[in-house]
Design a protein around this motif. Structure first.
Motif, PDB file in Angstrom:
ATOM      1  N   ALA A  91     -50.573   9.634   2.695  1.00  0.00           N
ATOM      2  CA  ALA A  91     -50.511  10.909   1.978  1.00  0.00           C
ATOM      3  C   ALA A  91     -49.414  10.885   0.924  1.00  0.00           C
ATOM      4  CB  ALA A  91     -50.282  12.056   2.968  1.00  0.00           C
ATOM      5  N   VAL A  92     -48.250  10.359   1.292  1.00  0.00           N
ATOM      6  CA  VAL A  92     -47.141  10.280   0.335  1.00  0.00           C
ATOM      7  C   VAL A  92     -47.497   9.335  -0.815  1.00  0.00           C
ATOM      8  CG1 VAL A  92     -44.723   9.605   0.022  1.00  0.00           C
ATOM      9  CG2 VAL A  92     -45.419  10.821   2.087  1.00  0.00           C
ATOM     10  N   LEU A  93     -48.092   8.192  -0.482  1.00  0.00           N
ATOM     11  CA  LEU A  93     -48.469   7.231  -1.519  1.00  0.00           C
ATOM     12  C   LEU A  93     -49.532   7.815  -2.446  1.00  0.00           C
ATOM     13  CD1 LEU A  93     -48.634   3.897   0.526  1.00  0.00           C
ATOM     14  CD2 LEU A  93     -46.803   4.715  -0.964  1.00  0.00           C
ATOM     15  N   THR A  94     -50.490   8.557  -1.875  1.00  0.00           N
ATOM     16  CA  THR A  94     -51.542   9.163  -2.693  1.00  0.00           C
ATOM     17  C   THR A  94     -50.964  10.195  -3.648  1.00  0.00           C
ATOM     18  OG1 THR A  94     -53.190   8.826  -0.946  1.00  0.00           O
ATOM     19  CG2 THR A  94     -53.705  10.440  -2.648  1.00  0.00           C
ATOM     20  N   VAL A  95     -50.110  11.065  -3.120  1.00  0.00           N
ATOM     21  CA  VAL A  95     -49.489  12.088  -3.972  1.00  0.00           C
ATOM     22  C   VAL A  95     -48.678  11.428  -5.084  1.00  0.00           C
ATOM     23  CG1 VAL A  95     -47.788  13.944  -4.037  1.00  0.00           C
ATOM     24  CG2 VAL A  95     -49.455  13.853  -2.182  1.00  0.00           C
ATOM     25  N   THR A  96     -47.927  10.393  -4.735  1.00  0.00           N
ATOM     26  CA  THR A  96     -47.128   9.683  -5.741  1.00  0.00           C
ATOM     27  C   THR A  96     -48.023   9.072  -6.808  1.00  0.00           C
ATOM     28  OG1 THR A  96     -45.468   9.148  -4.058  1.00  0.00           O
ATOM     29  CG2 THR A  96     -45.399   7.882  -6.100  1.00  0.00           C
ATOM     30  N   GLY A  97     -49.097   8.398  -6.378  1.00  0.00           N
ATOM     31  CA  GLY A  97     -50.015   7.780  -7.333  1.00  0.00           C
ATOM     32  C   GLY A  97     -50.717   8.788  -8.215  1.00  0.00           C
ATOM     33  N   VAL A  98     -51.127   9.920  -7.624  1.00  0.00           N
ATOM     34  CA  VAL A  98     -51.803  10.961  -8.402  1.00  0.00           C
ATOM     35  C   VAL A  98     -50.857  11.563  -9.434  1.00  0.00           C
ATOM     36  CG1 VAL A  98     -52.796  13.279  -8.266  1.00  0.00           C
ATOM     37  CG2 VAL A  98     -53.536  11.505  -6.663  1.00  0.00           C
TER      38      VAL A  98
END
Length: 451
Positions: free
Chosen positions: A380-387
């Protein structure tokens, strides 16, 4: 060294799977687009048809080439980082830095050659599908037949070999220059420090994106030709931000540590500790998300803004306009497919390598459910960062183009388009990480911890 490289390839086949798939997909993409040059030459196409084929090969293929080189470099670096302990053992056994570097380069060259040869058949199929699309839109006459020849083979094989060897040289230089004790500790402590060269390249790509944005709002103001400059700004910006991903993920992990512990309990504490310790490895999963979101959002809303500008002016689309629109959607399709596969590929490779870590965590008292929850929180953290990074990258395209074509910094288009892009990125990241982790923890904890 060739024998050592071959033995290493056989011994650690799984560690090279991500790199091989990146090379295979890259060679397929490059050959498929390069075959449009063979088609233009072999079919005797003239006029607008020949121009369309050449443009498709050079413009779209060129951007695909840039993504391929970046993806190959990213996966090779991840593969070499995962083998830090192996490199340390070879050093302690007497291997010199030069021997290790030649081994790594030999492995990469061998993988690249096999991948390029294996890509020929799917590249032919991809090229035929691409020409069929051009036939269907009327940009190339139906009588123009498909040809696959020297241009596709030389460009595809050459680019795959050169990019793999260049990436291997960069990865090898960092892997072999450390001391044995530092190399042994590397798998357990990844500090995600950025090299000076990485920072310099990131700055150059971001400056290139800013330059394209400035040209769009000044030189190209009021012209539909602004698509030629603004359309590539998001790719430049995405690559620049992806190069800075390790440091950014480290900061994101620090900011998310408190909420993770508060919301996730023991699993949240485990996720926070893992992200703090392995930010460099985890950041590799952010790269395809950044490129996917940045390019997809930038191109989709760019085309929506251009359509709105033409409608406002009461203009009908010319054949050239339709050709550009087709190119844009081909770019989107190419980027979505390539980055989606690379995201899945990278996550599986990174997660499979954590089998020992998961085993030790379970022996320390964590339940399989807590491990899965921790990985879900990390994702979730990686996805938010990437988005977030991908959205920032798309701004380099959308704001300048909106100002140039519509005198508005707000792009035209449906917000559901953005939501769909974000949702797809989240689903791919979450499901892949969950599935790979679940498969990895099926191994008994004691057996996994001793690997």
């Amino acid at each position: 060294m060739l024998g050592l490289a071959l033995r290493s390839l056989r011994k650690r086949a799984s560690a090279f799977a991500a790199s091989f798939l990146a090379m295979l997909l890259g060679a397929t993409m490059v050959m498929g687009f390069a075959s449009m040059l063979d088609t233009a030459e072999g079919s005797g196409a003239t006029g607008a048809a020949r121009e369309t084929l050449t443009t498709m090969a050079t413009v779209v293929g060129g951007w695909g080439l840039l993504l391929v080189v970046f993806a190959v470099a990213s996966t090779l670096t991840l593969s070499v980082r995962q083998r830090a302990a192996e490199m340390a053992l070879l050093k302690s056994a007497g291997a010199t830095p030069g021997q290790l570097a030649r081994m790594i380069v030999g492995e990469a060259a061998g993988l690249a050659l096999v991948a390029a040869l294996a890509a020929i058949a799917p590249a032919i199929a991809a090229g035929r599908a691409l020409l069929g699309l051009l036939h269907g839109t009327g940009q190339v006459p139906a009588e123009v037949g498909y040809h696959f020849g020297p241009a596709a083979l030389s460009i595809g094989i050459g680019v795959t070999l050169v990019s793999a060897v260049a990436a291997a040289l960069i990865a090898a230089r960092r892997a072999v220059r450390g001391r044995v004790a530092e190399s042994m500790a590397a798998p357990a402590a990844d500090d995600a420090r950025l090299s000076k060269k990485r920072i310099v390249f990131a700055a150059l790509f971001l400056l290139a994106a800013a330059s394209e944005a400035i040209v769009t709002v000044t030189v190209m103001d009021g012209s539909s030709d602004a698509m030629a400059t603004s359309g590539q700004a998001d790719i430049f910006a995405g690559i620049g931000l992806a190069l800075l991903a390790p440091a950014i993920v480290r900061r994101a992990a620090a900011l998310a540590a408190g909420p993770l512990r508060a919301l996730g309990g023991a699993a949240g504490d485990l996720a926070a500790a893992t992200m703090r310790r392995r930010t460099g490895a985890l950041a590799s999963a952010v790269t395809p998300v950044v490129l996917f979101v940045g390019t997809a959002v930038g191109t989709l809303y760019l085309q929506a803004t251009e359509n709105a500008a033409m409608d406002a002016a009461g203009l009908a689309k010319t054949p050239e306009d339709k050709s550009i629109e087709t190119l844009n959607f081909v770019v989107i399709g190419m980027v979505v497919l390539f980055t989606a596969i690379m995201l899945v590929n990278t996550l599986i490779a990174a997660t499979a390598h954590r089998g020992r870590e998961f085993g030790q965590t379970r022996l320390a008292g964590a339940t399989p459910r807590q491990v899965l929850t921790a990985v879900a929180l990390e994702s979730a953290v990686l996805t938010v960062t990437g988005v977030v990074l991908g959205t920032v990258a798309s701004v380099f395209t959308l704001v300048p183009f909106g100002l140039a074509r519509r005198d508005s910094a707000v792009p035209d288009g449906d917000v559901r388009t953005y939501a769909a892009v974000v949702a797809l990125a989240a689903v791919l990241t979450g499901l892949t990480a969950f599935g790979a982790t679940r498969r990895t923890i099926r191994v008994p904890a004691v057996e996994a911890a001793l690997r």
